[in-house]
Design an enzyme around this catalytic site. Sequence first.
Site, PDB file in Angstrom:
ATOM      1  N   TYR A 155      57.551  28.909  55.274  1.00  0.00           N
ATOM      2  CA  TYR A 155      57.415  28.846  56.743  1.00  0.00           C
ATOM      3  C   TYR A 155      56.177  28.044  57.152  1.00  0.00           C
ATOM      4  CZ  TYR A 155      60.532  32.883  56.206  1.00  0.00           C
ATOM      5  OH  TYR A 155      61.546  33.721  55.834  1.00  0.00           O
ATOM      6  N   ASP A 162      28.520  30.818  37.436  1.00  0.00           N
ATOM      7  CA  ASP A 162      27.785  29.935  38.345  1.00  0.00           C
ATOM      8  C   ASP A 162      26.582  30.656  38.960  1.00  0.00           C
ATOM      9  OD1 ASP A 162      29.576  27.955  37.789  1.00  0.00           O
ATOM     10  OD2 ASP A 162      30.082  27.506  39.863  1.00  0.00           O
ATOM     11  N   ASP A 176      31.460  43.397  42.411  1.00  0.00           N
ATOM     12  CA  ASP A 176      30.476  43.296  43.487  1.00  0.00           C
ATOM     13  C   ASP A 176      29.131  43.883  43.057  1.00  0.00           C
ATOM     14  OD1 ASP A 176      31.868  45.682  43.358  1.00  0.00           O
ATOM     15  OD2 ASP A 176      32.115  45.914  45.518  1.00  0.00           O
ATOM     16  N   ASP A 225      34.318  32.900  36.304  1.00  0.00           N
ATOM     17  CA  ASP A 225      33.949  31.649  36.966  1.00  0.00           C
ATOM     18  C   ASP A 225      32.814  31.886  37.960  1.00  0.00           C
ATOM     19  OD1 ASP A 225      33.923  29.068  37.898  1.00  0.00           O
ATOM     20  OD2 ASP A 225      35.924  29.119  38.782  1.00  0.00           O
ATOM     21  N   LYS A 260      37.423  45.332  38.788  1.00  0.00           N
ATOM     22  CA  LYS A 260      37.513  45.735  40.201  1.00  0.00           C
ATOM     23  C   LYS A 260      38.706  46.664  40.341  1.00  0.00           C
ATOM     24  CE  LYS A 260      36.091  45.747  44.467  1.00  0.00           C
ATOM     25  NZ  LYS A 260      34.897  46.568  44.797  1.00  0.00           N
TER      26      LYS A 260
END
Length: 358
Positions: free
Chosen positions: A148, A251, A223, A247, A190
Amino acid sequence: MSSSTPHRIALVPGDGIGREVVPAARRVLDAVCERRGLALDYAEYDWSCERYEREGAMMPDDALDRLAEHDAILLGAVGYPGVPDHVSLWGLLIPIRRRFQQYVNLRPIKVFEGLDSPLRGARAGEVDFVVVRENVEGEYSEIGGRIYQGTPQETAVQESVFTRAGVTRILDYAFGLAGRRRGRLTSATKSNGIVHTMPFWDELVRERAAAHPAVTWDQEHIDALAAKFVLRPERFDVVVGSNLFGDILSDLAAAIAGSIGIAPSANLNPEGRFPSMFEPVHGSAPDIAGRGIANPLGTIWSAAMMLDHLGHTEAAADITSAMASVLAEGTVRTPDLGGAATTGELAEHVITALRPLS
């Protein structure tokens, strides 16, 4: 392989500063190999965004077959303005990782003497850990799509793929690495919010931990783990995570170490059935490309990891020791490190710092 038999190395400078840092790293490699009596046989490929704009593809149809003939790949950077990131990455980097089953992405993190971390408490000799990232499945799958498009009902679906085989092999690699280091492993999860894949990951961590009783392990929600990277980076030894979590964490960790410009990485096929690929963490940096001021240390360190993977541990240590010496001395630095040296000048300083063989 004897030292007289050349290792076949594919050089893919790629985009932007990749074309500057790869030649610099090659000069360091050549200097170390000459000292150690090693031989490297290079083949260079111009696969890049520039090639995409010229020919409609990042690399030719037979590119992976060509790379399969090499022992290792040294990559500079991928990506440039005008070519969408998903085109450049899925047109070059990710197909290489997946075709050659480079399922381990290895990113060492270290605070060097003479290079201050932006964190007040991160000190040289204390922060020294490795992020082990699952590299070929997880959140970075091709399964999904959009429907859509252009309407109020537009929908995008992206599927994550976690297999028992894929998770088990990355965990076994990470536990094995921790056993050879300081014996501590942290798993990024998580499972309090992602209801299927992360509990599955956690179950397999517990299962594989039983096979590595000498390693002490824990798990942290992503987190909270990101916060602890900033608050107490010295507590970590080996951190293992899924493709996306690894990833992001790697960093963040590179920035903690003082500069993403020095951060290396390896995309490993540990069994050696296929070539492994080595690349700096930094991107193509189009804002400074062509000016000759890019920091080559991330690529030089990646080249050292390549030599280590090929079985030349002492030659690899020569390079990392020379890097440490140059950083500790602090007189020759590229602009990202607060100096005014060129890419070539910093590389030559690393060569000069190579210790005489005893």
